[in-house]
Design an enzyme around this catalytic site. Structure first.
Site, PDB file in Angstrom:
ATOM      1  N   HIS B  69       0.823  -1.206   0.000  1.00 44.14           N
ATOM      2  CA  HIS B  69       0.000   0.000   0.000  1.00 44.14           C
ATOM      3  C   HIS B  69       0.862   1.264   0.000  1.00 44.14           C
ATOM      4  O   HIS B  69       0.566   2.227  -0.693  1.00 44.14           O
ATOM      5  CB  HIS B  69      -0.911  -0.020   1.236  1.00 44.14           C
ATOM      6  CG  HIS B  69      -1.868   1.112   1.310  1.00 44.14           C
ATOM      7  ND1 HIS B  69      -3.100   1.064   0.703  1.00 44.14           N
ATOM      8  CD2 HIS B  69      -1.785   2.325   1.892  1.00 44.14           C
ATOM      9  CE1 HIS B  69      -3.731   2.205   0.930  1.00 44.14           C
ATOM     10  NE2 HIS B  69      -2.958   2.987   1.653  1.00 44.14           N
ATOM     11  N   HIS B 118     -10.165   3.045  -0.137  1.00 50.47           N
ATOM     12  CA  HIS B 118     -10.256   2.587   1.247  1.00 50.47           C
ATOM     13  C   HIS B 118     -11.099   1.320   1.260  1.00 50.47           C
ATOM     14  O   HIS B 118     -12.048   1.183   2.022  1.00 50.47           O
ATOM     15  CB  HIS B 118     -10.834   3.674   2.167  1.00 50.47           C
ATOM     16  CG  HIS B 118      -9.985   3.906   3.373  1.00 50.47           C
ATOM     17  ND1 HIS B 118     -10.485   4.151   4.614  1.00 50.47           N
ATOM     18  CD2 HIS B 118      -8.643   3.901   3.515  1.00 50.47           C
ATOM     19  CE1 HIS B 118      -9.478   4.303   5.463  1.00 50.47           C
ATOM     20  NE2 HIS B 118      -8.363   4.153   4.825  1.00 50.47           N
TER      21      HIS B 118
END
Lengths: 225, 763
Positions: B69, B118
């Site tokens: 990420h 998200h």
């Protein structure tokens, strides 16, 4: 002399700039007031704008009523200072006991943002003189806790004394008792309104310009006074 | 638990004789690197960099910063194309690599915008996951020096009628509303898509737009020896520990989500204070560098600031205000508690900085200083627990050339086109098909969702959903404005990721132009399955190549964005889903073109070529549950010409309404234009086309416009000069949608069909 209308900014106020713009478009001078400052800087009227004043994690408006600026506003309102509470401002006015009743969670439990048709029921308050009684307008409504409630006796009193300022038409968006969208105090200087007239002041950004009347009303009243 | 210090780590490494023995192998000192999401070779690399074992705090930092990420380790080699192939653009002020890209929109204004994912947290805990998604992207925009002015949410869920969608969707929508509404940011658009492929992996992307003056641009770097490092905003708690590494960078197990402690919990009021406080600090020119704390928390902020700056940094971690006094230093470094920022401030400006924070009731603490060394050193009550070269943490993480291969099933999938499927015959069947499609969840009215978002706040929203793009007025005096649209089509990308990504860009570009704005720049959120699967990696490589190539042709550089891998459960990955956001500028927002048919009697024109392109279409999905074949062709030169015509039509007042043709084809575009404007239409389909194809094909590069009769000739001449096909297909009229010779449907019936599904499923 220009009419000066104060717009209070609490830390979590959101529509304060919009209210200032509406005041300006109506021809008055907006004055920014700060929640921590008791001084109203000699304004002729006050708008309590929408938002989440102190986060509103407790009850909406429950903390704001104790803020320094509200101390002066509450005292002033009792002496006739024109005060318009929009959305969170309405909640604060109820928590301050300047208006009866309370605003509760929408009956459908969702936040709602929609263009809402209203009927102006009372065109004699400080904030509705530009309208005709019975006039229908469309302004945005956006709230999560906009359900107006009061006991039956209070509701009957509000109706009997003509203190219902605006009523929802077509759709009751939040479960308000008797479709009440806004009310006033006995003297007519304090008005609380759930929908947002400050978002209906320009054809470019609002569904209509119907909301401008709330802000021209106060101007007219103060100039004629 | 005893404190693990740098000195202790040095001693251990010496004692174990590791430095002589070479590769780590058994010599991992019992460190839990695998539990923290690091691979063995990554751990070995850390040992090599430090020439000793890492301390537990260092291990924590590397583990979060080297996560997929944060480090983009699998995607980096592909993302480079966005820079290498970037078209020359005068508009670009800040490019990829900062918190967000910045674009010049004229009149001294700059606009910054970015879309992020998200996804994983929103599946585990829909409300907080979605809420903090908004919070994170807003802080990214704020950190550039801009006032955030709008948000958008591209969302993708599993099947609308699946019970778990009823858990995830309402939570996500409430979270976006609950957080965004409290911040006072209008939500002006986005997408809502349903597909079973997202059942276990919903995509919750969030885009934010911010506006500033050119001179207000701020960057994330710590420079100036002796300058102080100030942490301000919320106290640090135990939420979100390992969010980026353990949660976002691994696939879900088939037995469902159970990683709740890794999800952050948001406080929008705190974020609102942070915004106002930060803007006031910017206005008084009090910061030399700034970074928000999001994924990887303090590990990220300190290492990135130091890495981008000129020297080193010294941090006293025990100064960090805590919500939970029992947190260990490793946890403080990894915590992803929301609503925090880190600023670099000259000593002489610190008092004023703290004063402004106090005015907004924001806690601010000096936690360290910029040093003239080249190390990031972190202390805990006087003991050194981190001593690393910051670049090795922040910018020089591992880079992987993951193997990729075209999946074996791709050929068979492409061979199975939708063009051979049985089609509706005659007016009655076409009518029924239209109603069925417009009443399907993907084409249905999304107002049950979007009405839970405030679209009015700030008073500058010119267009919001369901318009083709959201539009915000930037300057009240000059009427300068910007428009943004996000689009993506996972079905097309599954059929052909290269073309599918280009179609997503083409649609977003077209949507911006439809409103009258000139497309300038791109942000993208690349949602894919596991990069460790060569088939997924091939999809990713193809999609990025397609997007980079198309950006080059359209002249719209990618300014930033985000990659979200591991959107898969077990072996099953989502459709490859690049979501593309396009930002455009419009000199006069009063000239904007909405989608609705507003004036009876206006002429409806169809622009572009309609081909028999049904594979991947909504019709194939809804009527046959079919996905196969090849997606519609992309003609980027044609998209450019179409955009020019739409922009000129808007600027010169020739066009009163315009709507792009995409999902559901001409039929759905007509339904939306009629319902939005409250007027019907009489349509004569072009003779050379089969009525079914005319109505439901999803050929790209098309739009419908409504023009006043007085402007028709001028407009069609303009199209002809530019060789853009234009066909007069009808007139705005009455209270029905009439397809002449085929069928008629009343607007009431259309509205009932179109507005029912979402309310039925979720209200």
């Amino acid at each position: 002399m220009t009419t000066r209308i104060g717009v209070v900014t609490f830390p979590g106020s959101l529509d304060d700039r919009d209210a200032q713009r509406a005041v300006r478009l109506a021809g008055a001078e907006p004055v920014a007031l700060w929640h921590g400052d008791k001084d109203l800087h000699g304004v002729d009227g006050v708008v309590l704008p929408g938002g989440f004043s102190y986060g509103d994690y407790l009850r909406c408006g429950a903390i704001s009523r104790f803020s320094p600026v509200m101390e002066t506003i509450i005292a002033g309102a009792r002496e006739g200072l024109p005060v318009l509470g929009i959305c969170n401002g309405f909640q604060i006015l109820c928590e301050s006991h300047l208006l009866p009743g309370a605003l509760t969670r929408n009956d459908h439990l969702h936040f709602i943002c929609r263009d809402q048709r209203l009927r102006i029921e009372n065109a004699d308050t400080a904030w509705t003189g530009s309208y005709e009684a019975g006039q229908e307008i469309v302004v945005p409504l956006k709230n999560g806790e906009g359900g107006f409630v009061a006991d039956e006796r209070t509701l009957d009193m509000l109706e009997a004394e003509g203190r219902v300022v605006a009523r929802y038409l077509e759709v009751n968006p939040n479960g308000s008792r008797r479709d009440i969208a806004g009310i006033t105090n006995e003297a007519g200087n304090v008005v609380g309104l759930m929908p947002h007239p400050e978002h209906a002041v320009e054809p470019l950004t609002g569904p209509t310009t119907d909301g401008l009347g709330f802000f021209t009303s106060i101007l007219k009243k103060l100039v004629n006074a | 638990m005893t404190l693990d210090t740098v000195d202790k780590a040095k001693d251990d490494s010496k004692d174990r004789g590791w430095l002589q023995d070479g590769p780590v192998g058994a010599h991992t000192f019992g460190q839990p690197y695998a539990e923290l999401g690091l691979k063995t070779d990554e751990y070995e690399r850390i040992v090599t960099i430090l020439d000793r074992r890492p301390t537990s705090s260092e291990l924590a930092m590397y583990s979060v910063m080297w996560s997929e990420h944060c480090s983009y380790k699998s995607s980096k080699v592909h993302l480079r194309q966005f820079g290498e192939k970037a078209p020359a653009s005068d508009a670009m002020l800040v490019g990829i690599g900062e918190n967000a890209g910045v674009v010049d929109v004229g009149q001294g204004y700059a606009v910054t915008f970015k879309v992020e994912s998200h996804n994983h947290p929103s599946y585990v805990e829909p409300y907080q996951g979605a809420a903090t998604g908004i919070g994170g992207i807003v802080r990214d925009i704020l950190a550039m020096g801009a006032r955030p002015v709008a948000v958008m949410d591209p969302l993708r869920f599993g099947a609308a009628d699946h019970p778990d969608t009823r858990r995830v969707l309402p939570g996500v929508v409430s979270g976006i509303g609950g957080y965004g509404n409290c911040l006072g940011l209008p939500n002006i658009g986005g997408e809502v898509v349903f597909d079973p492929c997202y059942q276990g992996n919903p995509l919750v992307n969030a885009l934010c737009v911010g506006v500033m003056k050119h001179e207000d641009i701020h960057l994330a770097k710590a420079s100036g020896t002796g300058n102080l490092v100030i942490l301000y905003g919320a106290r640090t708690g135990g939420d979100g520990i390992g969010g980026v590494s353990v949660l976002a960078s691994e696939t879900f197990d088939a037995d469902g989500p159970a990683k709740r402690p890794a999800v952050q919990v948001g406080d929008p009021f705190q974020e609102k204070l942070l915004i106002e406080c930060t803007l006031e600090v910017f206005a008084e020119d009090l910061v030399t560098g700034i970074q928000d704390l999001g994924g990887a928390g303090l590990s990220c902020a300190t290492s990135e600031l130091a890495s981008a700056g000129s020297g080193g940094m010294r941090v006293e971690l025990d100064k960090v205000p805590l919500r939970d006094a029992t947190l260990a230093p490793e946890e403080i470094l990894m915590s992803e508690s929301q609503e925090r920022m880190c600023a670099i401030v000259e000593p002489g400006k610190v008092d004023r900085f703290l004063e402004i924070c106090a005015k907004w009731d924001v806690i601010a603490t000096v936690i360290g200083e910029v040093t003239d060394g080249d190390r990031l050193e972190i202390f805990w009550h006087g003991e050194k627990i981190v001593d690393v070269p910051p670049r090795t943490v922040a910018h020089e993480g591992p880079v992987y050339e993951r193997p990729f291969a075209r999946p074996e099933w791709q050929d068979a999938l492409q061979a199975d086109g939708a063009e051979h499927l049985p089609r509706p015959q005659g007016g009655d069947e076409l009518r029924a098909t239209l109603l069925k499609l417009t009443g399907s969840p993907n084409l249905a009215d999304k107002s049950w969702i979007t009405d839970q978002y405030d679209r009015y706040v700030l008073g500058n929203t010119v267009l919001a959903q369901p318009e083709d793009a959201g539009m915000i007025r930037v300057d009240e005096e000059t009427n300068l404005g910007v428009a943004v649209s996000t689009d993506g089509n996972g079905r097309f990308c599954k059929l052909d990721p290269y073309t599918g990504a280009q179609l997503a860009l083409a649609e977003a570009y077209r949507n911006v132009a439809t409103t009258g704005a000139r497309p300038l720049a791109v942000t993208d959120c690349l949602n894919f399955g596991s990069p460790e699967d060569p088939g997924v990696m091939w999809q990713f490589a193809e999609a990025t190549r397609g997007l980079a190539d198309a950006c080059q042709i359209l002249g719209t550089p990618v300014t930033g964005g985000n990659v979200s891998f591991y959107n898969q459960t077990g072996e099953t990955a989502i459709h490859p889903t690049p979501v593309v956001g396009v930002l455009g500028v419009i000199d006069d927002v009063t000239r904007r073109t909405p989608i609705g048919f507003r004036e009876e009697g206006q002429i409806i024109l169809l622009l572009g070529d309609t081909r028999e392109e049904l594979s991947g279409s909504v019709w194939a999905d809804v009527a046959h549950g079919h996905l196969g074949g090849r997606p519609p062709q992309v003609d980027l030169e044609r998209e450019r010409v179409l955009a020019e015509v739409l922009i000129a039509g808007s600027r010169d007042g020739m066009v009163d309404a315009a709507h792009d043709l995409a999902d559901g084809g001409l039929a759905q575009a007509l339904v939306e234009a009629c319902l939005r404007g409250g007027n019907g239409a009489r349509i004569v389909l072009p003779e050379e086309l089969d009525p079914f194809v005319a109505l439901f094909s999803e050929s790209a590069g098309r739009a419908i416009v409504a023009v006043p009769r007085s402007e028709e000739l001028r407009f069609t001449d303009m199209c002809k000069v530019r060789h853009l096909p234009v066909a007069r297909i009808g007139v705005v009229d009455g209270e029905t949608l009439e397809i002449q010779g085929q069928f008629t449907i009343g607007l009431d019936e259309l509205k009932a069909a179109n507005s029912a599904p979402l309310r039925d499923f979720f209200a």
